[in-house]
Design a protein around this motif. Structure first.
Motif, mmCIF file in Angstrom:
data_model
loop_
_atom_site.group_PDB
_atom_site.id
_atom_site.type_symbol
_atom_site.label_atom_id
_atom_site.label_comp_id
_atom_site.label_asym_id
_atom_site.label_seq_id
_atom_site.Cartn_x
_atom_site.Cartn_y
_atom_site.Cartn_z
ATOM 1 N N GLU A 142 0.827 -1.209 0.000
ATOM 2 C CA GLU A 142 0.000 0.000 0.000
ATOM 3 C C GLU A 142 0.859 1.257 0.000
ATOM 4 O O GLU A 142 1.645 1.471 0.915
ATOM 5 N N ARG A 143 0.707 2.039 -1.038
ATOM 6 C CA ARG A 143 1.363 3.344 -1.121
ATOM 7 C C ARG A 143 0.283 4.399 -1.309
ATOM 8 O O ARG A 143 -0.405 4.436 -2.329
ATOM 9 N N LYS A 144 0.102 5.230 -0.310
ATOM 10 C CA LYS A 144 -0.900 6.292 -0.409
ATOM 11 C C LYS A 144 -0.310 7.470 -1.180
ATOM 12 O O LYS A 144 0.873 7.786 -1.037
ATOM 13 N N TYR A 145 -1.126 8.106 -1.993
ATOM 14 C CA TYR A 145 -0.687 9.250 -2.773
ATOM 15 C C TYR A 145 -1.900 10.101 -3.129
ATOM 16 O O TYR A 145 -3.047 9.645 -3.049
ATOM 17 N N TYR A 146 -1.630 11.335 -3.518
ATOM 18 C CA TYR A 146 -2.697 12.233 -3.945
ATOM 19 C C TYR A 146 -2.709 12.316 -5.464
ATOM 20 O O TYR A 146 -1.656 12.454 -6.095
ATOM 21 N N ASP A 147 -3.903 12.227 -6.036
ATOM 22 C CA ASP A 147 -4.003 12.382 -7.478
ATOM 23 C C ASP A 147 -3.969 13.863 -7.843
ATOM 24 O O ASP A 147 -3.764 14.726 -6.975
ATOM 25 N N ASP A 148 -4.154 14.160 -9.112
ATOM 26 C CA ASP A 148 -4.046 15.541 -9.581
ATOM 27 C C ASP A 148 -5.112 16.462 -8.995
ATOM 28 O O ASP A 148 -4.991 17.684 -9.069
ATOM 29 N N TYR A 149 -6.156 15.865 -8.413
ATOM 30 C CA TYR A 149 -7.249 16.667 -7.852
ATOM 31 C C TYR A 149 -7.237 16.647 -6.324
ATOM 32 O O TYR A 149 -8.246 16.933 -5.684
ATOM 33 N N LYS A 150 -6.070 16.257 -5.764
ATOM 34 C CA LYS A 150 -5.840 16.260 -4.316
ATOM 35 C C LYS A 150 -6.705 15.236 -3.593
ATOM 36 O O LYS A 150 -6.976 15.378 -2.401
ATOM 37 N N ASN A 151 -7.156 14.212 -4.308
ATOM 38 C CA ASN A 151 -7.883 13.119 -3.680
ATOM 39 C C ASN A 151 -6.895 12.046 -3.242
ATOM 40 O O ASN A 151 -6.000 11.670 -3.999
ATOM 41 N N LEU A 152 -7.052 11.546 -2.015
ATOM 42 C CA LEU A 152 -6.147 10.525 -1.502
ATOM 43 C C LEU A 152 -6.451 9.185 -2.156
ATOM 44 O O LEU A 152 -7.589 8.716 -2.151
ATOM 45 N N GLN A 153 -5.420 8.570 -2.729
ATOM 46 C CA GLN A 153 -5.555 7.288 -3.400
ATOM 47 C C GLN A 153 -4.561 6.293 -2.800
ATOM 48 O O GLN A 153 -3.693 6.660 -2.005
ATOM 49 N N SER A 154 -4.678 5.037 -3.181
ATOM 50 C CA SER A 154 -3.770 4.019 -2.676
ATOM 51 C C SER A 154 -3.522 2.970 -3.752
ATOM 52 O O SER A 154 -4.420 2.645 -4.536
ATOM 53 N N SER A 155 -2.305 2.444 -3.784
ATOM 54 C CA SER A 155 -1.951 1.415 -4.752
ATOM 55 C C SER A 155 -0.764 0.620 -4.222
ATOM 56 O O SER A 155 0.111 1.169 -3.549
ATOM 57 N N PRO A 156 -0.698 -0.688 -4.524
ATOM 58 C CA PRO A 156 0.566 -1.397 -4.298
ATOM 59 C C PRO A 156 1.650 -0.753 -5.168
ATOM 60 O O PRO A 156 1.340 -0.140 -6.198
ATOM 61 N N ALA A 157 2.889 -0.895 -4.771
ATOM 62 C CA ALA A 157 3.948 -0.223 -5.530
ATOM 63 C C ALA A 157 5.270 -0.964 -5.382
ATOM 64 O O ALA A 157 5.583 -1.505 -4.315
ATOM 65 N N TYR A 158 6.024 -0.987 -6.462
ATOM 66 C CA TYR A 158 7.417 -1.410 -6.407
ATOM 67 C C TYR A 158 8.265 -0.218 -5.963
ATOM 68 O O TYR A 158 7.920 0.936 -6.248
ATOM 69 N N THR A 159 9.353 -0.482 -5.252
ATOM 70 C CA THR A 159 10.144 0.600 -4.666
ATOM 71 C C THR A 159 11.589 0.552 -5.153
ATOM 72 O O THR A 159 12.179 -0.525 -5.293
ATOM 73 N N ILE A 160 12.130 1.745 -5.405
ATOM 74 C CA ILE A 160 13.526 1.888 -5.823
ATOM 75 C C ILE A 160 14.181 2.962 -4.966
ATOM 76 O O ILE A 160 13.882 4.148 -5.127
ATOM 77 N N PRO A 161 15.042 2.590 -4.017
ATOM 78 C CA PRO A 161 15.759 3.626 -3.269
ATOM 79 C C PRO A 161 16.806 4.287 -4.162
ATOM 80 O O PRO A 161 17.519 3.604 -4.894
#
Length: 309
Positions: A142-161
């Motif tokens: 779960e990675r929470k993020y805001y879309d272009d309209y400032k709505n909070l969204q969530s998605s699984p995500a691959y990570t790259i440090p």
């Protein structure tokens, strides 16, 4: 609905594209790297004592430098002092955020969360299991993020440090698996930025005299491991945020810029930054796709480098 100040047009911004953010600022696209609301313009001073910056590529605008309007030395000094204070606050915030992120060593946790399914995904992208572990690639459910309209969204995500030399963490990049906007699948850790940094494919080594600059971390890893010989390989987050990589390699003897197709404008800008040491490598495919699907190998790639302009 509040309307953005018309003065934005005088300083090269489109008022129609800017939306109200708070009582002192407006947000919209960056004229340097695009987006929808990554550029913030502070309008809480009397015009033209406004200033703004892009949270992705770092591009800045000082309205008083673009508008020919008499400004008293006292007012200009006050505006500059305010801008310096805000920049110090942003630096302090990034430093605190990075310290918090580093102390938790979240990249280790993300790496350890990967199952065989996620490891196989990275392997299918051209990144072998041992390199996944070396660079601490990972996954989060779960990675929470805001879309272009400032709505909070969530998605699984691959990570790259994104590590600097000696594995000093700069930022964390997330590749959203189910983004609302398919063209906006890459996100960076809030507060740490992305466009102001460059990615090192091998953080154990310093930048050498011969460098390859790719567009995107995944492409840099594939290039470094499979395609090059005795080059430092680094990457920008996109073609329009290549500035940090160019700055880091300005004193190198030879650098090859390998951007995605249809990046002619950014290739020209890269070439102009130092025509004597910069060569442009234009491929018909993204470089990782060229390796994975179109038969590009080390011998062919090194030949392409030798004949590039």
């Amino acid at each position: 609905m509040k309307t953005a100040p018309v003065q934005l047009q005088e300083i090269g911004l489109d008022p129609h594209a800017f939306k109200y953010s708070d009582e002192k600022s407006w947000r919209g696209p960056c004229v340097a790297c695009g987006g929808n609301r990554r550029f913030v313009m502070f309008t809480d001073n009397e015009y033209p004592l406004w200033n703004g910056y892009c949270s992705v590529c770092g591009y800045e605008i000082k309205a008083w430098e673009k508008v020919r309007k008499p400004i008293s030395p006292e007012r200009l000094a006050a505006a500059r002092k305010k801008q310096e204070r805000e920049e110090e606050e942003r630096i302090a915030y990034r430093r605190a955020k990075l310290a918090e992120f580093s102390s938790q060593e979240l990249w280790e946790e993300y790496s350890e969360r990967m199952t065989e399914k996620q490891k196989d995904y990275w392997n299918d992208q051209g990144i072998p299991y041992e390199i996944q572990n070396y660079l601490r690639l990972g996954w989060t459910s779960e990675r929470k993020y805001y879309d272009d309209y400032k709505n909070l969204q969530s998605s699984p995500a691959y990570t790259i440090p994104w590590f600097g030399q000696n594995f000093h963490l700069k930022t964390m990049q997330y590749r959203l698996i189910n983004p609302i906007n398919i063209k906006d699948k890459y996100r960076f850790e809030k507060g740490l930025g992305g466009g102001v940094h460059y990615f090192m494919a091998d953080p154990s080594e310093p930048i050498g005299d011969k460098v390859i600059i790719c567009e995107g971390a995944k492409k840099a890893i594939v290039t470094w491991f499979w395609l090059q010989e005795k080059f430092t390989v680094i990457a920008s987050s996109s073609n329009n945020t290549i500035g940090a990589a160019l700055k880091a390699t300005k004193d190198c003897g030879l650098r090859y810029v390998v951007l995605d197709p249809n990046s002619e404008m950014w290739e020209r800008k890269a070439k102009q930054s130092n025509p004597k040491t910069t060569k442009i490598v234009s491929l018909p495919y993204k470089i990782d796709d060229a390796y994975l699907h179109y038969g590009l190998d080390r011998r062919k790639f090194m030949r392409i480098l030798d004949t590039s302009l």
